[in-house]
Design a protein around this motif. Structure first.
Motif, PDB file in Angstrom:
ATOM      1  N   HIS A 192       0.777  -1.299   0.048  1.00  0.00           N
ATOM      2  CA  HIS A 192       0.149  -0.111   0.077  1.00  0.00           C
ATOM      3  C   HIS A 192       0.879   1.498  -0.062  1.00  0.00           C
ATOM      4  N   CYS A 193       2.095   1.233   0.359  1.00  0.00           N
ATOM      5  CA  CYS A 193       2.940   2.524   0.573  1.00  0.00           C
ATOM      6  C   CYS A 193       3.416   2.810  -0.921  1.00  0.00           C
ATOM      7  N   ARG A 194       4.054   4.046  -0.806  1.00  0.00           N
ATOM      8  CA  ARG A 194       4.439   4.558  -2.075  1.00  0.00           C
ATOM      9  C   ARG A 194       5.553   3.517  -2.705  1.00  0.00           C
ATOM     10  N   GLN A 195       6.581   3.122  -1.672  1.00  0.00           N
ATOM     11  CA  GLN A 195       7.408   2.362  -2.418  1.00  0.00           C
ATOM     12  C   GLN A 195       7.004   1.002  -2.934  1.00  0.00           C
ATOM     13  N   CYS A 196       6.072   0.312  -2.235  1.00  0.00           N
ATOM     14  CA  CYS A 196       5.408  -0.934  -2.772  1.00  0.00           C
ATOM     15  C   CYS A 196       4.600  -0.667  -4.059  1.00  0.00           C
ATOM     16  N   ILE A 197       3.901   0.479  -4.212  1.00  0.00           N
ATOM     17  CA  ILE A 197       3.264   0.852  -5.437  1.00  0.00           C
ATOM     18  C   ILE A 197       3.945   0.941  -6.416  1.00  0.00           C
ATOM     19  N   SER A 198       5.324   1.514  -6.156  1.00  0.00           N
ATOM     20  CA  SER A 198       6.308   1.988  -7.263  1.00  0.00           C
ATOM     21  C   SER A 198       7.125   0.665  -7.727  1.00  0.00           C
ATOM     22  N   GLY A 199       6.991  -0.619  -6.972  1.00  0.00           N
ATOM     23  CA  GLY A 199       7.636  -1.849  -7.330  1.00  0.00           C
ATOM     24  C   GLY A 199       8.887  -1.853  -6.747  1.00  0.00           C
ATOM     25  N   ASN A 250      11.130  -3.935  -1.673  1.00  0.00           N
ATOM     26  CA  ASN A 250      12.300  -4.058  -0.754  1.00  0.00           C
ATOM     27  C   ASN A 250      12.576  -2.832   0.141  1.00  0.00           C
ATOM     28  N   ARG A 251      12.153  -1.912  -0.358  1.00  0.00           N
ATOM     29  CA  ARG A 251      12.379  -0.518   0.405  1.00  0.00           C
ATOM     30  C   ARG A 251      11.181  -0.344   1.387  1.00  0.00           C
ATOM     31  N   CYS A 252      10.040  -1.074   1.445  1.00  0.00           N
ATOM     32  CA  CYS A 252       8.841  -0.825   2.196  1.00  0.00           C
ATOM     33  C   CYS A 252       9.212  -0.822   3.808  1.00  0.00           C
ATOM     34  N   ALA A 253       8.804   0.457   4.370  1.00  0.00           N
ATOM     35  CA  ALA A 253       9.162   0.338   5.802  1.00  0.00           C
ATOM     36  C   ALA A 253       8.652  -0.762   6.584  1.00  0.00           C
ATOM     37  N   ASN A 254       7.603  -1.575   6.133  1.00  0.00           N
ATOM     38  CA  ASN A 254       6.854  -2.634   6.967  1.00  0.00           C
ATOM     39  C   ASN A 254       6.922  -3.834   6.248  1.00  0.00           C
ATOM     40  N   TYR A 255       8.117  -4.137   5.829  1.00  0.00           N
ATOM     41  CA  TYR A 255       8.384  -5.347   4.737  1.00  0.00           C
ATOM     42  C   TYR A 255       8.412  -6.399   5.810  1.00  0.00           C
ATOM     43  N   ASP A 256       8.129  -7.756   5.251  1.00  0.00           N
ATOM     44  CA  ASP A 256       8.664  -8.996   5.796  1.00  0.00           C
ATOM     45  C   ASP A 256       9.277  -9.722   4.511  1.00  0.00           C
ATOM     46  N   ALA A 257      10.201 -10.624   4.808  1.00  0.00           N
ATOM     47  CA  ALA A 257      11.122 -11.127   4.053  1.00  0.00           C
ATOM     48  C   ALA A 257      11.469 -12.626   4.342  1.00  0.00           C
ATOM     49  N   ILE A 258      11.114 -13.586   3.476  1.00  0.00           N
ATOM     50  CA  ILE A 258      11.413 -14.874   3.807  1.00  0.00           C
ATOM     51  C   ILE A 258      13.064 -15.058   4.069  1.00  0.00           C
ATOM     52  N   GLY A 259      13.400 -15.790   5.277  1.00  0.00           N
ATOM     53  CA  GLY A 259      14.738 -15.712   5.757  1.00  0.00           C
ATOM     54  C   GLY A 259      15.255 -14.780   6.689  1.00  0.00           C
TER      55      GLY A 259
END
Ligand SMILES: [Zn+2]
Ligand SMILES: [Zn+2]
Length: 117
Positions: free
Chosen positions: A93-100, A103-112
């Motif tokens: 939903h954030c600007r970083q996510c919408i722009s693709g 990985n720069r999302c402030a609220n990301y999760d990541a496998i591993g």
């Protein structure tokens, strides 16, 4: 199954851990090959902010394998299909996510990183 489990800086242990099951919307991958990248090295050296002290987690996010189990509601995949992962999961939903740039999302999760690898 065997997994390399992080227990702290420089403390990576090969352990027998329970096989996970795929929850709703998830896919369980039987890993065929995995590699190590700079992020994994930062984790191992205790320099990754998503691995605070006392974190015990299975790292690893550079993997390829086949589908061992499909969770409820997953469509477009079949058991045995070869896949690789895109490990970063942004909020969507954030600007970083919408722009693709999830990985720069402030609220990301990541496998591993924030969930078991
Ligand atoms: Zn990586
Ligand atoms: Zn986001």
């Amino acid at each position: 199954m065997l997994a390399a489990v992080y227990h702290g800086p420089g403390d990576l242990r090969l352990e027998d851990v329970p096989v996970l099951t795929a929850g709703p919307g998830e896919i369980l991958i039987r890993v065929k090959a995995a590699s190590i990248c700079g992020t994994d090295l930062r984790i191992l050296h205790g320099d990754h902010r998503k691995y605070p002290p006392a974190t015990v987690r299975i790292p690893g996010h550079e993997v390829v394998g086949d589908i061992a189990d499909l969770g409820e509601g997953v469509e477009g995949f079949v058991p045995g299909q070869m896949v690789f992962i895109a490990p970063n999961m942004g909020c969507g939903h954030c600007r970083q996510c919408i722009s693709g740039n999830n990985n720069r999302c402030a609220n990301y999760d990541a496998i591993g990183i924030t969930v078991e690898g």
